[in-house]
Structures are given as structure tokens and as C-alpha cells.
Design an enzyme around this catalytic site. Structure first.
Site, PDB file in Angstrom:
ATOM      1  N   GLU A  79       1.906 -19.339  17.983  1.00 30.82           N
ATOM      2  CA  GLU A  79       1.508 -18.127  18.728  1.00 30.82           C
ATOM      3  C   GLU A  79       0.354 -18.466  19.673  1.00 30.82           C
ATOM      4  O   GLU A  79      -0.727 -18.876  19.230  1.00 30.82           O
ATOM      5  CB  GLU A  79       1.104 -17.023  17.728  1.00 30.82           C
ATOM      6  CG  GLU A  79       0.919 -15.686  18.423  1.00 30.82           C
ATOM      7  CD  GLU A  79       0.746 -14.518  17.460  1.00 30.82           C
ATOM      8  OE1 GLU A  79       1.367 -14.521  16.378  1.00 30.82           O
ATOM      9  OE2 GLU A  79       0.002 -13.590  17.809  1.00 30.82           O
ATOM     10  N   LYS A 259      -1.597  -8.707   9.368  1.00 27.46           N
ATOM     11  CA  LYS A 259      -0.805  -9.744  10.049  1.00 27.46           C
ATOM     12  C   LYS A 259      -1.738 -10.585  10.926  1.00 27.46           C
ATOM     13  O   LYS A 259      -1.636 -11.808  10.992  1.00 27.46           O
ATOM     14  CB  LYS A 259       0.313  -9.098  10.884  1.00 27.46           C
ATOM     15  CG  LYS A 259       1.337 -10.073  11.426  1.00 27.46           C
ATOM     16  CD  LYS A 259       0.953 -10.719  12.741  1.00 27.46           C
ATOM     17  CE  LYS A 259       2.024 -11.677  13.245  1.00 27.46           C
ATOM     18  NZ  LYS A 259       1.658 -12.332  14.491  1.00 27.46           N
ATOM     19  N   ASP A 275       0.954 -24.281   0.399  1.00 24.22           N
ATOM     20  CA  ASP A 275       2.114 -23.395   0.309  1.00 24.22           C
ATOM     21  C   ASP A 275       1.732 -22.034   0.900  1.00 24.22           C
ATOM     22  O   ASP A 275       1.164 -21.188   0.217  1.00 24.22           O
ATOM     23  CB  ASP A 275       2.491 -23.274  -1.181  1.00 24.22           C
ATOM     24  CG  ASP A 275       3.696 -22.377  -1.401  1.00 24.22           C
ATOM     25  OD1 ASP A 275       4.109 -21.673  -0.458  1.00 24.22           O
ATOM     26  OD2 ASP A 275       4.225 -22.394  -2.522  1.00 24.22           O
ATOM     27  N   HIS A 374      -3.320 -11.739  25.620  1.00 21.70           N
ATOM     28  CA  HIS A 374      -2.055 -12.275  25.117  1.00 21.70           C
ATOM     29  C   HIS A 374      -1.166 -12.755  26.253  1.00 21.70           C
ATOM     30  O   HIS A 374      -0.592 -13.825  26.206  1.00 21.70           O
ATOM     31  CB  HIS A 374      -1.296 -11.173  24.352  1.00 21.70           C
ATOM     32  CG  HIS A 374      -1.579 -11.201  22.891  1.00 21.70           C
ATOM     33  ND1 HIS A 374      -0.690 -10.765  21.953  1.00 21.70           N
ATOM     34  CD2 HIS A 374      -2.658 -11.626  22.192  1.00 21.70           C
ATOM     35  CE1 HIS A 374      -1.206 -10.917  20.754  1.00 21.70           C
ATOM     36  NE2 HIS A 374      -2.402 -11.425  20.882  1.00 21.70           N
TER      37      HIS A 374
HETATM   38  C1  MEV Z   1      -0.913 -10.254  16.799  1.00 20.87           C
HETATM   39  O1  MEV Z   1      -0.267 -11.420  16.343  1.00 20.87           O
HETATM   40  C2  MEV Z   1      -1.932  -9.761  15.796  1.00 20.87           C
HETATM   41  C3  MEV Z   1      -2.600  -8.439  16.134  1.00 20.87           C
HETATM   42  O2  MEV Z   1      -1.625  -7.431  16.341  1.00 20.87           O
HETATM   43  C4  MEV Z   1      -3.489  -8.087  14.961  1.00 20.87           C
HETATM   44  C5  MEV Z   1      -4.064  -6.697  15.007  1.00 20.87           C
HETATM   45  O3  MEV Z   1      -3.459  -5.792  15.617  1.00 20.87           O
HETATM   46  O4  MEV Z   1      -5.122  -6.507  14.359  1.00 20.87           O
HETATM   47  C6  MEV Z   1      -3.405  -8.542  17.398  1.00 20.87           C
END
Ligand code: MEV
Length: 423
Positions: A79, A259, A275, A374
Site C-alpha cells: 500500500e 485497519k 505470523d 493517498h
Molecule cells: C487506509 O488503508 C487506512 C485508513 O482508512 C485508516 C483510517 O481511516 O483510520 C486511512
């Protein structure tokens, strides 16, 4: 119908040939598999039906200051924004004095579950009374672990339903993740109990809810360090605190919040040969332990609103030995880069990375939004996906930035124009 019988018995070269013979891949595609196969002999020993090594990019996250010590942190991720965000979050925390961490232990739970239990309370009492003997049997099944200072420590018995009872053994696995050690210790105890308890053992295996392997990282950030071009640091801090509260209230947001944390956690876990599925399942099971799924980190302002305080607690059943760690040279190099020599240290680093990753995501989300950053980083991947060679990316990137475009079609048409002009 394809015939790949005894595929696992073939040599690596024969396997690739079988895929060609069966018209599953082309000769050209065989070359792709061969080129990525960085160490076919090792791969063949590591997994069954080995084809190739799947390469992921590895980079270094900078600016990590943890308990007064500086770290370079290798991260493996596909990513584009993860390492940039990690270093950015860590740099803000570095300016603020760095991370403080605490690791509460390195115990894994192993479960022996009895089914068809008729008198659960009686079974519970019986098992509890045998604590000493059961711990002894567990430790005899893995004496070398005890010699290294680890081993089974204590047990508990949980009645899960009228007919299901779980005997849980807490095992100190020292520097290893210890899945195999725990499982063989459990099987020894299960075999012993099988001879004296009428309820059959349904299964015995470790639990990935590693809530006796908790690592905590915290930081204290003066709000002015959070300033963004369009927003004062004070406001950014206040919004981060609300976003943190939101992740405690709403599982839809908590899943995304976590995430983002796992973006960093997994990237380090992979670089360190750990792992990461075990770490993922531990994290999410821990996140829902209260009964509703919550964010794994919390941010709040101090009493005079001048400092944003952040804290994360993660179950981190990590290892610096065992599994594939010793046989993958890159993992050893990564341990050396990060100067890691204990599971505790690795847990401290991973918890800190999770917190930095979360800070960077929240800071962007509550200010300019994440898309700007991003898309800037994603653009290179888009240009490559349009068919550009790595040495063409810079030219197309510049043109797209001038045009303020980020889409694949524009990348493709600019690339086509470039190629036309070259002919
Ligand atoms: C993207 O991989 C992760 C985010 O969505 C985490 C978040 O929203 O806190 C930017």
C-alpha cells in the site's frame, strides 16, 4: 480436464513444465515465475507445491524514538501510503519526546475442549484440583522450553455451555511465537486426561486471543505539533479526540480505524517473519472483548487542552526465533536493521508503529482528508498499471500533476502519446 497428479512429488522445474504442458501457463509466464523465484530450493522446503516467491516491496520507516532509543523499522507492504504515513506519525511523536511502552507478558493460552460433558461443575473442580499435575505433564512434553525459562504457568477452566468445558493452559513461550510447542504440550495433557475423564476431548489447540501477551504504547503530543496548512493544531487535536471516541462507539468506524493500525502492524510483522494472521486475529478478537467491537487506540486531550495523549494496547504474540525466522536471510537482516533481539522489544516496536500509523491517518482524516496524500502516492502505481516502465514514471507523473489528473485513462493516453513521439 487438467491433470496435475502427484504435483507435490515433482521437482520445481517439473512443476512449471507440467503447467505449460497442461496449457495453464505460457512459456512467457513461466519466465515470470522463474524470475520471481529468488530461492527455489528454500521455497520448496518451506511450502508444498512451490511455484515462486511472491515479492512485496520493503521500505524503512524513520523517526521512531521508543523509550529513548532510536529505531529504523523495516516494513513490508504493497500500500503506497503506509510507510510515508508511518514515518510522518512517528516524526510528530519524536518531536514530542517519543513513545513510552509497556509489555505485560508473553503467555499464550492453549485450549483443551471437552464435549458431551454431563456434569460441568464437577469436571471443572476435578481439573482445577489437578493443576499441579497437569502443568507438570505439559512441561515434560517440552522440557527445553522450561530450561529456557518458559513453560506452562497456570490454568483456568471455563464452562462454555452445559455440555462444553474448556481447560485453558497459560504457557510462556519465551522468544518464540510457540504455536507448535503449545500444541504439543496440550496434546500431552489431553492424552493424559483422556484416560481418566469420560467426556471426550473435542479438540486441543492454542487460542489466538493472546490477551496475556499485551503490549502498550503511549505518547503525549503538544497540540501545536499537529498543525495542518488549513487547520490549527488545537483544532486538529480536538477532532482527533472526537474521531477516537467515534471509534469506541461505532463498529463501522472502528473496523476502519483498526485497519489503519494493522497497516503498520502487519507490515512490521511480515518484515520480521512473524505470523501476521495470528496477530490480526488476536487484534480483532481483543477489539471486541468488551462485547462490542471498538478502536484499539484512544486519543484524548489533557486537562488544559494543550497535549494530545495517545495510547494503544495490542495483543502481540510475536517472536524473534522459530518458524521461518532463522531460514529467511532477509528476516535476519531486518532484525539487524531494527536492532531487535527479544520478543518484548519487537512487541514494543509494533505497538508504537500501530499508534504512529493511527495518528497519521486521523490527522489527515480530520484535516485535509486522506485522498490528497493517498492519490499522490497512488499515482505512481496507476502509471505503472497503465503499462509504463519504471523509468517512464517520473515523466508521466509530472504531466499528470500539471493536468491535476489521477486516473488510469489519462495515464494510458499520455503513455501512448509518449511512445508515438518516440517512434
Ligand atoms: C487506509 O488503508 C487506512 C485508513 O482508512 C485508516 C483510517 O481511516 O483510520 C486511512
Amino acid at each position: 480436464m487438467t491433470n496435475l497428479s502427484k504435483f507435490y512429488q515433482k521437482t520445481w522445474q517439473q512443476r512449471l513444465q507440467a503447467l505449460i504442458d497442461q496449457k495453464i501457463i505460457s512459456d512467457q509466464q513461466r519466465k515470470i515465475l522463474q524470475c520471481s523465484a529468488s530461492d527455489p530450493e528454500l521455497g520448496d522446503q518451506q511450502i508444498e507445491n512451490y511455484l515462486t516467491h511472491y515479492n512485496l516491496p520493503e521500505g524503512l520507516a524513520l523517526h521512531y524514538l521508543i523509550n529513548g532509543k532510536r529505531y529504523l523499522i523495516p516494513m513490508v507492504t504493497e500500500e503506497p501510503s503506509v510507510i510515508a504515513a508511518s514515518s510522518h506519525g512517528a516524526a510528530i511523536i519524536e518531536k514530542s519526546g517519543g513513545f513510552t511502552t509497556k509489555v505485560s507478558g508473553h503467555l499464550l493460552w492453549g485450549q483443551i475442549v471437552f464435549e458431551k460433558v454431563s456434569q460441568p461443575e464437577k469436571l471443572k473442580k476435578n481439573l482445577e484440583e489437578q493443576q499441579e499435575k497437569l502443568i507438570l505433564i505439559a512441561n515434560q512434553a517440552h522440557p527445553s522450553l522450561q530450561k529456557r525459562g518458559g513453560g506452562a504457568r497456570h490454568l483456568r477452566v471455563r464452562i462454555l455451555a452445559a455440555d462444553l468445558v474448556s481447560l485453558d493452559l497459560a504457557i510462556d513461550t519465551q522468544e518464540a511465537m510457540g504455536a507448535n510447542m503449545v500444541n504439543s504440550m496440550l496434546e500431552a495433557v489431553a492424552n493424559y486426561l483422556g484416560t481418566q475423564i469420560s467426556a471426550p476431548v473435542l479438540l486441543s489447540v492454542l487460542s489466538n486471543l493472546a490477551d496475556e501477551s499485551l503490549a502498550q504504547a503511549s505518547c503525549r503530543i503538544p497540540v501545536e505539533f499537529l498543525t495542518r496548512p488549513q487547520l490549527a493544531g488545537q483544532q486538529v487535536a480536538e477532532k482527533i479526540a472526537v474521531a477516537s471516541r467515534l471509534a469506541q462507539l461505532d463498529p463501522y468506524r472502528a473496523a476502519t480505524h483498526n485497519k489503519g493500525i494493522m497497516n503498520g502492524v502487519d507490515a512490521v510483522a511480515i518484515a520480521m517473519g512473524n505470523d501476521w494472521r495470528a496477530i490480526e486475529s488476536a487484534a480483532h478478537a481483543f477489539a471486541v472483548k468488551s462485547g462490542s467491537y471498538r478502536g484499539l487506540s484512544q486519543w484524548q486531550l489533557n486537562s488544559d487542552n494543550s497535549i494530545l495523549e495517545g495510547k494503544i494496547t495490542l495483543p502481540l504474540p510475536v517472536a524473534v526465533v522459530g518458524g521461518s525466522i532463522k531460514i529467511v536471510p532477509l528476516v535476519q537482516l531486518n532484525q539487524q536493521l531494527a536492532k531487535i533481539n527479544s520478543a518484548t522489544q519487537l512487541a514494543e516496536i509494533i505497538a508504537s508503529v500501530g499508534l504512529a500509523q493511527n495518528l497519521a491517518a486521523l490527522q489527515a482524516l480530520v484535516s485535509e482528508g486522506i485522498q490528497q496524500g493517498h492519490m499522490r502516492l497512488q499515482l505512481r502505481a496507476t502509471i505503472l498499471a497503465a503499462g509504463a516502465q519504471p523509468n517512464e514514471v517520473a515523466t508521466i507523473l509530472k504531466q499528470m500533476q500539471q493536468m491535476k489528473k489521477t486516473d488510469l485513462t489519462t495515464a494510458q493516453s499520455l503513455l501512448a502519446k509518449k511512445h508515438e513521439s518516440e517512434h
